[in-house]
Design a protein around this motif. Structure first.
Motif, PDB file in Angstrom:
ATOM      1  N   ARG A  69       2.231 -10.681   6.792  1.00 37.82           N
ATOM      2  CA  ARG A  69       1.493  -9.748   6.261  1.00 37.82           C
ATOM      3  C   ARG A  69       1.424 -10.094   4.575  1.00 37.82           C
ATOM      4  O   ARG A  69      -0.001  -9.741   4.003  1.00 37.82           O
ATOM      5  N   ALA A  70       2.239 -11.081   4.154  1.00 41.95           N
ATOM      6  CA  ALA A  70       1.952 -11.837   3.102  1.00 41.95           C
ATOM      7  C   ALA A  70       0.545 -12.419   2.735  1.00 41.95           C
ATOM      8  O   ALA A  70      -0.840 -11.971   1.614  1.00 41.95           O
ATOM      9  N   ALA A  74      -2.200 -10.155   2.520  1.00 39.01           N
ATOM     10  CA  ALA A  74      -2.837  -9.334   1.698  1.00 39.01           C
ATOM     11  C   ALA A  74      -3.271 -10.104   0.023  1.00 39.01           C
ATOM     12  O   ALA A  74      -3.826 -10.373  -0.095  1.00 39.01           O
ATOM     13  N   VAL A 108      -7.059 -10.121   1.200  1.00 33.24           N
ATOM     14  CA  VAL A 108      -7.558  -8.578   0.857  1.00 33.24           C
ATOM     15  C   VAL A 108      -7.485  -8.909  -0.133  1.00 33.24           C
ATOM     16  O   VAL A 108      -9.292  -8.469  -1.161  1.00 33.24           O
ATOM     17  N   ALA A 109      -6.949  -9.647  -1.129  1.00 28.14           N
ATOM     18  CA  ALA A 109      -6.788  -9.435  -2.414  1.00 28.14           C
ATOM     19  C   ALA A 109      -7.849 -10.197  -3.592  1.00 28.14           C
ATOM     20  O   ALA A 109      -8.997 -10.451  -4.161  1.00 28.14           O
ATOM     21  N   ALA A 168      -4.418  -5.194  -5.737  1.00 25.56           N
ATOM     22  CA  ALA A 168      -4.177  -5.062  -3.933  1.00 25.56           C
ATOM     23  C   ALA A 168      -3.654  -5.719  -3.727  1.00 25.56           C
ATOM     24  O   ALA A 168      -2.990  -4.950  -2.797  1.00 25.56           O
ATOM     25  N   LEU A 169      -2.920  -6.959  -4.861  1.00 26.49           N
ATOM     26  CA  LEU A 169      -1.534  -7.045  -4.336  1.00 26.49           C
ATOM     27  C   LEU A 169      -0.121  -6.618  -3.820  1.00 26.49           C
ATOM     28  O   LEU A 169       0.587  -6.554  -3.157  1.00 26.49           O
ATOM     29  N   VAL A 227      -0.863  -4.228  -0.954  1.00 31.32           N
ATOM     30  CA  VAL A 227      -0.494  -4.408   0.432  1.00 31.32           C
ATOM     31  C   VAL A 227       0.898  -4.412   0.729  1.00 31.32           C
ATOM     32  O   VAL A 227       1.946  -4.623   1.277  1.00 31.32           O
ATOM     33  N   ALA A 228       1.745  -4.809  -0.469  1.00 33.06           N
ATOM     34  CA  ALA A 228       2.857  -5.176  -1.044  1.00 33.06           C
ATOM     35  C   ALA A 228       3.918  -4.338  -1.119  1.00 33.06           C
ATOM     36  O   ALA A 228       5.079  -3.716  -0.329  1.00 33.06           O
ATOM     37  N   ASN A 250       3.234  -1.583   1.307  1.00 34.14           N
ATOM     38  CA  ASN A 250       2.943  -1.169   2.715  1.00 34.14           C
ATOM     39  C   ASN A 250       3.685  -1.622   3.143  1.00 34.14           C
ATOM     40  O   ASN A 250       4.580  -1.680   4.199  1.00 34.14           O
ATOM     41  N   LEU A 251       3.968  -3.116   2.517  1.00 39.60           N
ATOM     42  CA  LEU A 251       4.401  -3.888   3.442  1.00 39.60           C
ATOM     43  C   LEU A 251       6.061  -3.737   2.824  1.00 39.60           C
ATOM     44  O   LEU A 251       7.027  -3.525   3.827  1.00 39.60           O
TER      45      LEU A 251
END
Lengths: 305, 510
Positions: A8-9, A12, A15-16, A281-282, A285-286, A288-289
């Motif tokens: 996931r990281a 992230a 995505v970023a 963006a990070l 995602v973070a 969500n994680l």
């Protein structure tokens, strides 16, 4: 779980970077930063001077690769607008925005969860109807309008709170409420639906048969499972609070990342906009994680699955 | 959207609120004038900035060789007592001996020479460099308080530039040994003006305290706090709750609404900013486009109802229709030019004569005062021109214009608060400027010639020729002059100046 987090990281980061690439090209196509930096009545010579000084005369892809190589070295560049390292600029303001975001999240939790629970436990009564009406109304009210109304009520008519600024905790009361209120409807509705579903499930029936009633039934059996979807939404809401506080921070003149984002976009401050987009963006995602991890912690079935 | 909403409904809601509520007291109790500015204050060094907010601040914190009287537009002594042209290319300047910087050190000729030589040095990257380098070669110290300016060109605006563009710095201000720091004065400014910077948080607040050793007249108010409040609605709320005493650039509807409150005054005065439509007469964007046709350009001039725009959309204290390509109070801005009164029938006839009886489609670009842009659009459409209003950010318009993609745009120009046609003519009618869309070499020649003589009569004649020809050829549709609108608490005395530059240092308590 470690593999999952690493995956996931990496996602992230991808995505970023993708978002930052899109933002970079869109911003440069939309506007010429040299004009924005120079000001409305700058001489053409000054504009050209700025273009050369900031390397804006180089091809776009060269400038993006430059930025990317800087990021890999931990250097996010220097703000055109503020004339200081972007990382330092963000570091100065992140605390303010996090304070606002967590305060707003606290407001959401304190209102939405009890209200949702009360609505579920008193289904089809006036309490339920009131809660649903409140949710619909809150969703219909734009942030800037609510902010203005609260300022009129609590800073102009009854001057008990400051209008704007961020120097004391009192300055955060109104903006936190404004920002938190926008998340109340989805969280409240999710809490209500989840609890209604849980209260009708077999294991609650079993618990009732074993003699559990009222508070014990709610706290020990129902709430934990009803909170599962709520936790996911709250985590996403936290991300939205960090990245989406632009209007609230502008209305209340709070010197956080949201206001910085607005200033940077208006000033075509590309290094700052890129770092903020990268950061937001990070954060999304973070969070969500984080929601996934919390869900796994709350529900053993997710861990096994 | 937020700003439009708060502009539209903010005053109404706030006024309603006031009817039921009570106001927090705003006043001179702590001798502190709190002012709001929407634009971010990030850099206190005017040598590295250009926006109006920075001019306002620099007036308070900095000293210049000369001062310009905003009412008479005459140059008056400042740090310099006098100047004398030794010959066309040499000026001797005599300084006062009682001027001190905010750190207590005396201001000498060496400081002045350092400042000017630094500004013209390419290494400085100063925003004033291009302007000053047009006429200055170098400055020589001839005594503790005397200097000699060696010029590189004759320029009629030299003394005015000294009065308005070059803020004096201490010798070595931007140097630390061999290293250069162009940001040295951005945060920790050491000026010599009537107020010194007590604290500065970029983008948030500047606190200014009266400087007791200021060489000129001491300001009456002890402390001035300038706060950055980006939202107009927030500024209004702060004004009503006593958080601020002063706000500027107030939209007319807001100013009229809040100005009706007993504790708030609406002040309106003249502003040197004007608006106008620039047309691509040279065919840079469209080689044979309608804008290259004189009859079409004249038709557009007749089509726009400027007096009504001035009265109902700009309003305030001093907005009026203009007919020359400059502000009527500027030196050289002659008014006896060809006038195109509002006459839609005449506009239709001219369009028909030009071969456009059914009109044509026009991309009209604009970036400011949307209601004015829409009124212009409606007027043009009424005579048959199908306008596609491209309302964009200023930077986008600038970029499109530089790429020669704009057939016509609504521009505005404030001339940096300088009442001389040179400030608007050069940037709009010279070959080096991408704002110049007329393609008229004769106009360019006159405008540039006017900058190469210090003879005021000759300048007047040259500008007169240029402005007259611009009107005859209808290169622009001059629209309206602006009004400077302020809201202040009624305990504040705030005098307005003719150049539209707010001077907070002249404010006092009633």
């Amino acid at each position: 779980m470690v593999n999952y987090i690493l995956q996931r990281a990496a996602l992230a980061l991808a995505v970023a970077l993708t978002v930052s690439l899109a933002a970079f090209f869109l911003l440069n196509i939309a506007t010429d930063p040299a004009y924005a930096i120079a000001g409305e009545e700058a001489d053409p010579e000054v504009i050209e001077q700025i273009r050369i000084r900031y390397g804006l005369d180089r091809p776009l892809w060269v400038r993006y690769m430059d930025w990317l190589s800087g990021v890999l070295r931990g250097d996010f560049g220097v703000s055109y607008y503020w004339n200081k390292p972007v990382a330092a600029l963000v570091a100065e303001r992140v605390g303010t925005t996090l304070t606002l975001a967590f305060s707003a999240l606290a407001v959401t939790i304190c209102i939405a969860i009890p209200l949702g629970a009360m609505a579920a436990l008193n289904r089809n009564t006036w309490i339920d109807r009131f809660a649903l009406w409140l949710a619909v109304s809150a969703q219909a009210v734009p942030n800037f309008w609510l902010g203005l109304i609260l300022i009129i009520l609590f800073a102009v008519m009854m001057p008990i709170l400051p209008v704007s600024g961020d120097s004391t905790w009192q300055h955060f009361v109104l903006p936190a409420f404004v920002l938190g209120a926008s998340s109340v409807p989805p969280v409240m509705r999710l809490m209500r639906t989840g609890l209604i579903e849980v209260m009708g499930s077999d294991y609650i029936r079993t618990a009732r048969a074993k003699g559990y009633r009222g508070r014990a039934l709610l706290m020990r059996h129902a709430l934990r499972n009803a909170l599962l979807p709520v936790v996911s939404v709250l985590a996403v809401q936290l991300g939205q609070k960090v990245g989406g506080s632009v209007i609230t921070e502008s209305i209340f003149a709070i010197n956080g990342l949201g206001r910085l984002a607005l200033q940077s976009i208006l000033g075509a401050d590309i290094p700052t906009v890129q770092m903020l987009i990268f950061l937001f963006a990070l954060v999304f995602v973070a969070t969500n994680l984080l929601a996934d991890i919390l869900n796994a912690a709350l529900d053993p079935r997710i861990r096994i699955g | 959207m937020m700003t439009r909403f708060t502009r539209a409904f903010g005053p109404v809601v706030l006024a309603t609120g006031l009817a039921f509520g009570t106001l927090a007291a705003a006043g001179p109790q702590d001798d502190t004038l709190r002012a709001a500015m929407a634009g971010e204050i990030l850099n206190l060094d005017y040598l590295y900035t250009t926006r109006r907010e920075y001019i306002v601040l620099a007036q308070m914190t900095d000293a210049t060789l000369f001062n310009m009287n905003p009412d008479t537009q005459q140059i008056e002594p400042g740090v310099a007592l006098s100047y004398e042209f030794v010959d066309d290319m040499t000026i001797d300047v005599q300084l006062r001996d009682d001027v001190r910087f905010h750190d207590g050190s005396p201001l000498t000729a060496a400081d002045v020479a350092y400042t000017y030589n630094w500004v013209t040095n390419e290494e400085s990257e100063s925003h004033a460099q291009a302007l000053i380098s047009r006429w200055l070669d170098r400055v020589e110290v001839t005594g503790d308080h005397s200097l000699r300016f060696h010029l590189s060109a004759i320029n009629p605006l030299i003394i005015r530039d000294m009065a308005q563009r070059v803020m004096l710095r201490k010798e070595g201000a931007y140097h630390q040994g061999d290293s250069v720091d162009t940001n040295a004065m951005a945060i920790d400014l050491i000026g010599a003006g009537p107020y010194r910077v007590a604290s500065f948080e970029p983008g948030v607040e500047v606190v200014l305290e009266r400087f007791d050793d200021f060489y000129g007249n001491a300001p009456e108010i002890g402390t001035i706090v300038v706060r950055n409040l980006p939202d107009m609605g927030t500024q209004q709320a702060e004004l009503m709750s006593g958080g601020i005493n002063w706000m500027f650039n107030v939209p007319l509807d807001v100013a009229r609404s809040l100005g009706a409150q007993p504790s708030i005054d609406h002040l309106a005065g003249p502003d040197l900013r004007v608006s106008f439509i620039v047309m691509d007469a040279a065919g840079l964007a469209q080689e044979d486009g309608p804008m290259t046709n004189l009859q079409v350009r004249r038709a557009m001039n007749h089509a726009v109802n400027k007096p009504e725009i001035a009265e109902f959309l700009m309003g305030g204290g001093a907005s009026e229709a203009i007919y020359s390509a400059c502000h009527p109070v500027q030196f050289g801005c002659v008014q006896d030019v060809m006038r195109y009164e509002y006459d839609p029938e005449r506009a239709r006839a001219l369009l028909a004569e030009a071969g456009y009886p059914d009109g044509f489609s026009l991309d009209l670009w604009a970036y400011r005062e949307r209601p004015v842009s829409e009124a212009v659009m409606a007027d043009l459409e009424a005579v048959g021109i199908d306008v596609n209003l491209r309302y964009v950010q200023l930077e986008t318009l600038n970029q499109a214009r530089a790429q020669r993609e704009i057939p016509a745009y609504i521009g505005t120009w404030g001339s940096s608060g300088v009442a001389d046609t040179a400030l608007i003519a050069r940037v709009h009618f010279s070959d080096t400027s991408d704002r110049h869309l007329s393609g008229d070499a004769q106009v360019v020649e006159w405008v540039m010639a006017a900058e190469q003589t210090a003879d005021q009569d000759a300048r007047l004649a040259l500008y007169s020729q240029a402005i007259t020809r611009i009107a005859e050829q209808a290169y622009w549709v001059p629209l309206v002059s602006y009004s400077a609108d302020y809201l202040v608490t009624s305990d504040l005395e705030f005098p307005l100046d003719n150049d539209g530059v707010p001077r907070l240092q002249n404010a006092s308590w009633k």
